[in-house]
Design an enzyme around this catalytic site. Structure first.
Site, PDB file in Angstrom:
ATOM      1  N   THR A  66      47.710  38.350  29.155  1.00 22.78           N
ATOM      2  CA  THR A  66      46.785  39.040  29.826  1.00 22.78           C
ATOM      3  C   THR A  66      46.622  38.277  31.247  1.00 22.78           C
ATOM      4  O   THR A  66      46.682  37.241  31.093  1.00 22.78           O
ATOM      5  CB  THR A  66      45.237  39.409  29.055  1.00 22.78           C
ATOM      6  OG1 THR A  66      44.813  38.393  28.688  1.00 22.78           O
ATOM      7  CG2 THR A  66      45.517  41.066  28.270  1.00 22.78           C
ATOM      8  N   ASP A 147      36.795  34.330  48.892  1.00 24.27           N
ATOM      9  CA  ASP A 147      36.675  33.644  47.586  1.00 24.27           C
ATOM     10  C   ASP A 147      36.362  32.300  47.975  1.00 24.27           C
ATOM     11  O   ASP A 147      36.994  30.893  47.241  1.00 24.27           O
ATOM     12  CB  ASP A 147      39.014  33.503  47.753  1.00 24.27           C
ATOM     13  CG  ASP A 147      38.949  32.614  45.868  1.00 24.27           C
ATOM     14  OD1 ASP A 147      38.311  31.680  45.400  1.00 24.27           O
ATOM     15  OD2 ASP A 147      39.896  33.470  44.995  1.00 24.27           O
ATOM     16  N   THR A 177      37.665  39.189  40.956  1.00 24.29           N
ATOM     17  CA  THR A 177      37.271  37.461  40.461  1.00 24.29           C
ATOM     18  C   THR A 177      37.988  37.614  39.358  1.00 24.29           C
ATOM     19  O   THR A 177      37.736  38.907  38.357  1.00 24.29           O
ATOM     20  CB  THR A 177      36.277  37.780  41.380  1.00 24.29           C
ATOM     21  OG1 THR A 177      34.744  38.638  40.399  1.00 24.29           O
ATOM     22  CG2 THR A 177      35.907  37.467  42.379  1.00 24.29           C
ATOM     23  N   ARG A 210      36.934  42.834  36.441  1.00 23.26           N
ATOM     24  CA  ARG A 210      36.778  42.524  35.465  1.00 23.26           C
ATOM     25  C   ARG A 210      34.981  43.062  35.045  1.00 23.26           C
ATOM     26  O   ARG A 210      34.781  43.363  36.378  1.00 23.26           O
ATOM     27  CB  ARG A 210      35.909  41.078  35.401  1.00 23.26           C
ATOM     28  CG  ARG A 210      37.169  40.084  34.770  1.00 23.26           C
ATOM     29  CD  ARG A 210      37.263  39.895  33.586  1.00 23.26           C
ATOM     30  NE  ARG A 210      38.949  39.271  33.497  1.00 23.26           N
ATOM     31  CZ  ARG A 210      39.815  39.973  33.388  1.00 23.26           C
ATOM     32  NH1 ARG A 210      40.479  41.080  34.059  1.00 23.26           N
ATOM     33  NH2 ARG A 210      40.855  39.166  33.056  1.00 23.26           N
ATOM     34  N   GLU A 239      33.261  47.449  26.903  1.00 23.75           N
ATOM     35  CA  GLU A 239      33.424  48.233  27.061  1.00 23.75           C
ATOM     36  C   GLU A 239      33.779  47.964  25.046  1.00 23.75           C
ATOM     37  O   GLU A 239      33.781  46.895  25.297  1.00 23.75           O
ATOM     38  CB  GLU A 239      35.098  47.799  27.596  1.00 23.75           C
ATOM     39  CG  GLU A 239      35.139  48.556  28.882  1.00 23.75           C
ATOM     40  CD  GLU A 239      36.679  48.013  29.677  1.00 23.75           C
ATOM     41  OE1 GLU A 239      37.522  48.051  28.838  1.00 23.75           O
ATOM     42  OE2 GLU A 239      36.442  48.047  30.707  1.00 23.75           O
ATOM     43  N   HIS A 256      40.113  51.331  31.975  1.00 22.41           N
ATOM     44  CA  HIS A 256      41.006  49.335  32.671  1.00 22.41           C
ATOM     45  C   HIS A 256      42.325  49.838  32.249  1.00 22.41           C
ATOM     46  O   HIS A 256      42.914  49.267  30.938  1.00 22.41           O
ATOM     47  CB  HIS A 256      40.360  49.407  31.247  1.00 22.41           C
ATOM     48  CG  HIS A 256      40.361  47.890  31.176  1.00 22.41           C
ATOM     49  ND1 HIS A 256      39.248  46.679  30.632  1.00 22.41           N
ATOM     50  CD2 HIS A 256      41.409  46.640  32.226  1.00 22.41           C
ATOM     51  CE1 HIS A 256      39.594  45.727  30.823  1.00 22.41           C
ATOM     52  NE2 HIS A 256      40.646  44.833  31.821  1.00 22.41           N
ATOM     53  N   GLY A 259      46.102  47.685  35.470  1.00 26.65           N
ATOM     54  CA  GLY A 259      47.413  46.842  34.795  1.00 26.65           C
ATOM     55  C   GLY A 259      48.606  47.348  34.012  1.00 26.65           C
ATOM     56  O   GLY A 259      49.225  46.506  33.942  1.00 26.65           O
TER      57      GLY A 259
END
Length: 385
Positions: A66, A147, A177, A210, A239, A256, A259
């Site tokens: 990950t 950022d 982030t 996140r 989660e 989720h 990705g």
């Protein structure tokens, strides 16, 4: 050598079969007993890696397939001399595909013939946020980057960073982030009551970073108020036991999986394979591309009659349409008990259908404009002109 690995990491045998014995276990319920005699531990974000899991084991290397590391106690691993590696950027293109698909749906909802009329604030400009920014710039969007850590480190860098409030003033805000709870730039509940109160019904908030970056309880309350923003959530607090009421109130809800492209998953496996090989002094002869099958849809074709925005939307959604995942998650949340909903959430991730990135699709353009060609290239499609 014994390799204990999350059963949902793809191509374990292909990459690690000749390195050692592989024992597959459930990442969500992985215990100290599961890893006690392991030499190498391979996990995903659902496994908390810390003293409670590893004390007394012989694990000398931990790899997570990950980009994030907030599930790993890095300080304890360093203290114990346990080597660690993550897979930063492995699924960046997958998450960017997700955000672009959501943007296309939002532009359609706003009845915009040109989606670049939307301004986009990107909060968190790392591997994912940076890749998203690059593609949006090339497509012609007005992009604002927030950022604070990078702004401090790179005061004379190439990017002109803005404050969080400036980013939150954009038509679309996309969060990327890491999750941090300590230090100068805490991101835990970074988006709370004050920030949510400033958003309006003319804005879209996307979180595919996140879950804990957004205060989910305060978001749920805000969505009951007048002039509430639209929200697309792929990541959630607590989660897999996510809030079913919040699922009902957001515009798009996915489990989720932003990705979760096949390319992103396999690249994550490749990156921790490279780290293990380096640790053991072994040659790295295997690459993700060796194991990617031919995509189910390999080519689409557009003629000079194609309208630019419509063609882009068709191609994007041919690769990925988030509404399918939204429907599956909403159905799962109809389960009666929290335990049933939690199991269903994890099952959606475990049994996720094969999804390919835009780079897997060849787009044939016949007599189309250079502008359309440039836009398809910017997104990452393969072109045949």
């Amino acid at each position: 050598m014994l390799i204990v690995a999350d059963e949902n990491i793809p191509l374990l045998e292909a990459f690690f079969g000749d390195i050692g014995e592989i024992r597959r276990v459930s990442g969500r319920t992985m215990s100290a007993e599961d890893v006690r005699d392991a030499d190498v531990l391979l996990v995903r974000s659902v496994t908390r890696v810390d003293r409670a899991l590893l004390e007394g084991s012989r694990v000398c290397f931990v790899g997570t397939a990950t980009i994030g590391t907030d599930h790993v106690d890095l300080g304890w691993l360093e203290q114990k001399g346990i080597r660690f590696s993550a897979a930063p950027g492995c699924n960046a293109n997958s998450v960017v595909d997700y955000v672009l698909a959501v943007l296309s749906l939002y532009a359609e909802r706003c009845v915009l013939g040109d989606w670049t009329q939307l301004s986009v604030g990107i909060v968190g400009v790392g591997n994912v946020g940076g890749e998203l920014a690059e593609k949006l710039y090339r497509l012609g969007f007005n992009v604002k980057l927030c950022d604070p850590p990078r702004a401090e480190r790179e005061p004379d860098g190439d990017f002109a960073f803005v404050s969080l409030d400036e980013a939150l003033a954009c038509d679309v805000i996309s969060l990327h982030t890491p999750l941090t709870r300590e230090g100068r730039h805490v991101t835990y509940h970074m988006i709370g009551q004050r920030e949510l109160a400033g958003l309006t019904s003319d804005q879209l908030l996307i979180n595919s970073g996140r879950g804990e970056v957004v205060n989910n309880a305060e978001l749920r309350d805000r969505l009951d108020e007048a002039d509430a923003p639209l929200v697309a959530l792929d990541v959630w607090e607590q989660e897999p036991g996510i809030d079913p009421e919040l699922v009902k109130k957001v515009w798009l809800a996915t489990p989720h999986i932003a990705g979760y492209s096949l390319e992103g998953k396999v690249q994550g496996t490749e990156m921790i394979y490279q780290a293990v090989s380096q640790l053991l002094g072994l040659p790295t002869r295997k690459q993700a591309g060796q194991f990617l099958p031919e995509p189910a849809l390999s080519k689409v074709s557009f003629t000079s009659a194609a309208e630019e925005q419509a063609a882009i939307c068709i191609a994007l959604r041919a690769c990925y349409d988030p509404r399918h995942d939204d429907a599956r998650l909403r159905h799962a949340m109809k389960k009666t008990s929290e335990e049933e909903r939690s199991v269903a959430f994890d099952r959606l991730r475990r049994d996720y259908p094969v999804r390919r990135e835009c780079s897997s699709l060849k787009v044939q353009l016949k007599g189309t404009s250079k502008s359309l060609q440039d836009n398809f290239r910017a997104i990452g499609f393969k072109l045949k002109v």
